[in-house]
Design an enzyme around this catalytic site. Structure first.
Site, PDB file in Angstrom:
ATOM      1  N   TRP A   1       0.951  -1.285   0.003  1.00 60.70           N
ATOM      2  CA  TRP A   1       0.070  -0.097  -0.056  1.00 60.70           C
ATOM      3  C   TRP A   1       0.712   1.301  -0.092  1.00 60.70           C
ATOM      4  O   TRP A   1       0.371   1.959  -0.774  1.00 60.70           O
ATOM      5  CB  TRP A   1      -1.033   0.118   0.989  1.00 60.70           C
ATOM      6  CG  TRP A   1      -2.084  -0.980   0.984  1.00 60.70           C
ATOM      7  CD1 TRP A   1      -2.223  -2.443   1.650  1.00 60.70           C
ATOM      8  CD2 TRP A   1      -2.921  -1.263  -0.259  1.00 60.70           C
ATOM      9  NE1 TRP A   1      -3.104  -2.817   1.252  1.00 60.70           N
ATOM     10  CE2 TRP A   1      -3.684  -2.335  -0.062  1.00 60.70           C
ATOM     11  CE3 TRP A   1      -3.106  -0.391  -1.258  1.00 60.70           C
ATOM     12  CZ2 TRP A   1      -4.917  -2.724  -0.837  1.00 60.70           C
ATOM     13  CZ3 TRP A   1      -4.261  -0.967  -2.138  1.00 60.70           C
ATOM     14  CH2 TRP A   1      -5.048  -1.863  -1.844  1.00 60.70           C
TER      15      TRP A   1
ATOM     16  N   ASP B   1      -1.450   6.761   6.302  1.00 58.73           N
ATOM     17  CA  ASP B   1      -2.754   5.907   5.792  1.00 58.73           C
ATOM     18  C   ASP B   1      -2.995   4.639   6.661  1.00 58.73           C
ATOM     19  O   ASP B   1      -2.315   4.019   7.153  1.00 58.73           O
ATOM     20  CB  ASP B   1      -2.264   5.049   4.281  1.00 58.73           C
ATOM     21  CG  ASP B   1      -3.257   3.962   4.011  1.00 58.73           C
ATOM     22  OD1 ASP B   1      -4.358   3.822   4.693  1.00 58.73           O
ATOM     23  OD2 ASP B   1      -3.092   3.408   2.982  1.00 58.73           O
TER      24      ASP B   1
ATOM     25  N   LYS C   1     -12.263  -1.988   6.370  1.00 62.14           N
ATOM     26  CA  LYS C   1     -11.226  -3.009   7.188  1.00 62.14           C
ATOM     27  C   LYS C   1     -11.479  -3.113   8.541  1.00 62.14           C
ATOM     28  O   LYS C   1     -11.988  -4.194   8.923  1.00 62.14           O
ATOM     29  CB  LYS C   1      -9.782  -2.619   7.078  1.00 62.14           C
ATOM     30  CG  LYS C   1      -9.256  -2.346   5.691  1.00 62.14           C
ATOM     31  CD  LYS C   1      -9.263  -3.349   4.658  1.00 62.14           C
ATOM     32  CE  LYS C   1      -8.863  -3.208   3.205  1.00 62.14           C
ATOM     33  NZ  LYS C   1      -7.738  -2.437   3.022  1.00 62.14           N
TER      34      LYS C   1
HETATM   35  C1  LIG Z   1      -7.270  -1.961   1.701  1.00 57.83           C
HETATM   36  C2  LIG Z   1      -6.357  -0.571   1.754  1.00 57.83           C
HETATM   37  C3  LIG Z   1      -6.257   0.434   1.017  1.00 57.83           C
HETATM   38  C4  LIG Z   1      -7.151   0.745  -0.405  1.00 57.83           C
HETATM   39  O1  LIG Z   1      -8.445   0.785   0.159  1.00 57.83           O
HETATM   40  P1  LIG Z   1      -9.507   0.993  -0.878  1.00 57.83           P
HETATM   41  O2  LIG Z   1     -10.644   1.518  -0.156  1.00 57.83           O
HETATM   42  O3  LIG Z   1      -9.934  -0.212  -1.571  1.00 57.83           O
HETATM   43  O4  LIG Z   1      -9.052   1.802  -1.992  1.00 57.83           O
HETATM   44  C5  LIG Z   1      -5.131   1.371   1.065  1.00 57.83           C
HETATM   45  N1  LIG Z   1      -4.276   1.351   2.252  1.00 57.83           N
HETATM   46  C6  LIG Z   1      -4.251   0.167   3.038  1.00 57.83           C
HETATM   47  C7  LIG Z   1      -3.451   0.079   4.185  1.00 57.83           C
HETATM   48  C8  LIG Z   1      -5.407  -0.601   2.862  1.00 57.83           C
HETATM   49  O5  LIG Z   1      -5.193  -1.863   3.698  1.00 57.83           O
END
Ligand SMILES: *Cc1c(COP(=O)(O)O)cnc(C)c1O
Length: 364
Positions: free
Chosen positions: A104, A174, A198
């Site tokens: 990511w 993030d 998540k």
């Molecule tokens: C799942 C995830 C993303 C992407 O998320 P989307 O909502 O599918 O764009 C980005 N960063 C991390 C750490 C993730 O676990």
């Protein structure tokens, strides 16, 4: 509930049963409203109450002081990968520093490169992102527009042990896959964003928390939907927000507050759950090979390999017969990934740990 499995999916992921049951009760008609949340105006009193409660719960759970703005945006975390550098890197004579700790972090960097100059200050590629850097490992720019980190790498299963403190540039994080898994000191962050699906709800909404100073630095001439300042001025109601996703976020926050008792209690529970699995890895004599170095282990995604792919396939097939579902690792790491987000019950992790010990006894 008898027919629910233990869902170890990395995302969209398991939700608290309390939140699902409340949504089920309210699905056809919200009490006193006679319509579902999906059918009402986003400018109605009913939705306003839902939106206000969601903001208040998040502010209370995380401990967000005055001087921060909370936005609820669509496009997931992936849109934030682009929106962030569009707002803070475009047309700026400075680089943005990126710490590459896994898949990511790399995706975020690739989007930033389309907007401006990027400086990779650390890259764990040589060891397939199995551990995290300390402050001394980073080759920081003298004057970066911001520094971007990923608090938990969902695919590799590595997580910073606490709030990172790296240099003096504005810190952007993030936090998609460990949002509200433990208390954080939000004052250490200038921007923190997380998609909901998540650890906090369902796909469709991302929470973006920004220091107000950052909102004064956004680039001009951006498309309206990609402009943080505009969303802030409109209280995330510039256009129709994802009402059902926000409502689910509210229900998950209620569960965190009322059933769990806040983020400190959540962290305690998460540590207990993760320990059950890491104890098996540590005691197995090498049958299970953890991907993450012990000091970088994630509380949310536990990644490990078995002696060979054939045994891994058997592991996954047998796990299903114990109602342990979606344990297959991402192809870039291989093996097994057990995602044990906030809503994964302790019993689910216990069942997995017992299965792992038994499986090794029969296959080791
Ligand atoms: C799942 C995830 C993303 C992407 O998320 P989307 O909502 O599918 O764009 C980005 N960063 C991390 C750490 C993730 O676990």
């Amino acid at each position: 509930m008898a027919d629910r499995v233990y869902n170890f999916s990395p995302g969209p992921a398991v939700l608290p049963l309390a939140a699902l049951e409340q949504a089920q009760r309210d699905l056809v008609a919200l009490p006193g409203v006679g319509m579902s949340v999906m059918e009402i105006s986003h400018r109605s009193k009913t939705f306003d109450a839902i939106f206000t409660e969601t903001r208040q719960l998040l502010a209370e759970l995380i401990g967000i002081p005055a001087g921060y703005t909370m936005l609820f945006l669509q496009g997931g975390a992936s849109l934030q990968f682009a929106m962030l550098p569009m707002n803070f890197l475009r047309g700026v004579e400075k680089p943005a520093d990126y710490v590459l700790t896994g898949t990511w972090g790399n995706k975020g960097k690739e989007e930033a490169e389309k907007q401006g100059q990027v400086n990779v200050v650390w890259d764990g590629k040589s060891h397939n992102y199995s551990y995290l850097p300390t402050a001394a490992d980073l080759k920081l720019s003298a004057d970066a527009a911001y520094l971007h980190v990923t608090s938990n790498e969902t695919i590799q299963g590595v997580q910073f042990p606490g709030d990172p403190k790296f240099g003096t540039a504005p810190l952007v994080c993030d936090a998609s896959s460990d949002f509200m898994c433990r208390p954080i000191d939000i004052r250490k962050y200038d921007v923190l964003y997380a998609c909901a699906q998540k650890n906090a709800g369902i796909a469709g909404v991302a929470v973006v928390i920004l220091k107000d100073e950052m909102l004064e630095r956004t680039a001009t001439g951006l498309p309206s939907m990609l402009d943080y300042q505009l969303h802030a001025k409109n209280d995330s109601l510039y256009n129709t927000p994802p009402v059902f996703a926000i409502y689910m976020l509210m229900l998950v926050c209620r569960w965190l507050k009322n059933d769990v008792g806040g983020l400190a209690k959540m962290e305690k529970r998460n540590r207990e759950k993760a320990k059950l699995l890491y104890d098996v890895l540590d005691a197995c004599g090498g049958f299970y090979q953890g991907h993450a170095r012990p000091d970088s282990r994630s509380l949310m995604n536990v990644t490990f390999r078995l002696p060979n792919e054939e045994v891994e396939t058997r592991f996954l097939t047998e796990a299903k017969t114990h109602r342990l579902i979606d344990l297959k690792g991402h192809r870039s790491v291989g093996g097994i990934r057990a995602s044990i987000y906030n809503a994964m019950p302790v019993e689910g992790v216990k069942t997995l740990a017992e299965f792992m010990t038994d499986f090794q006894r029969r296959n080791g």
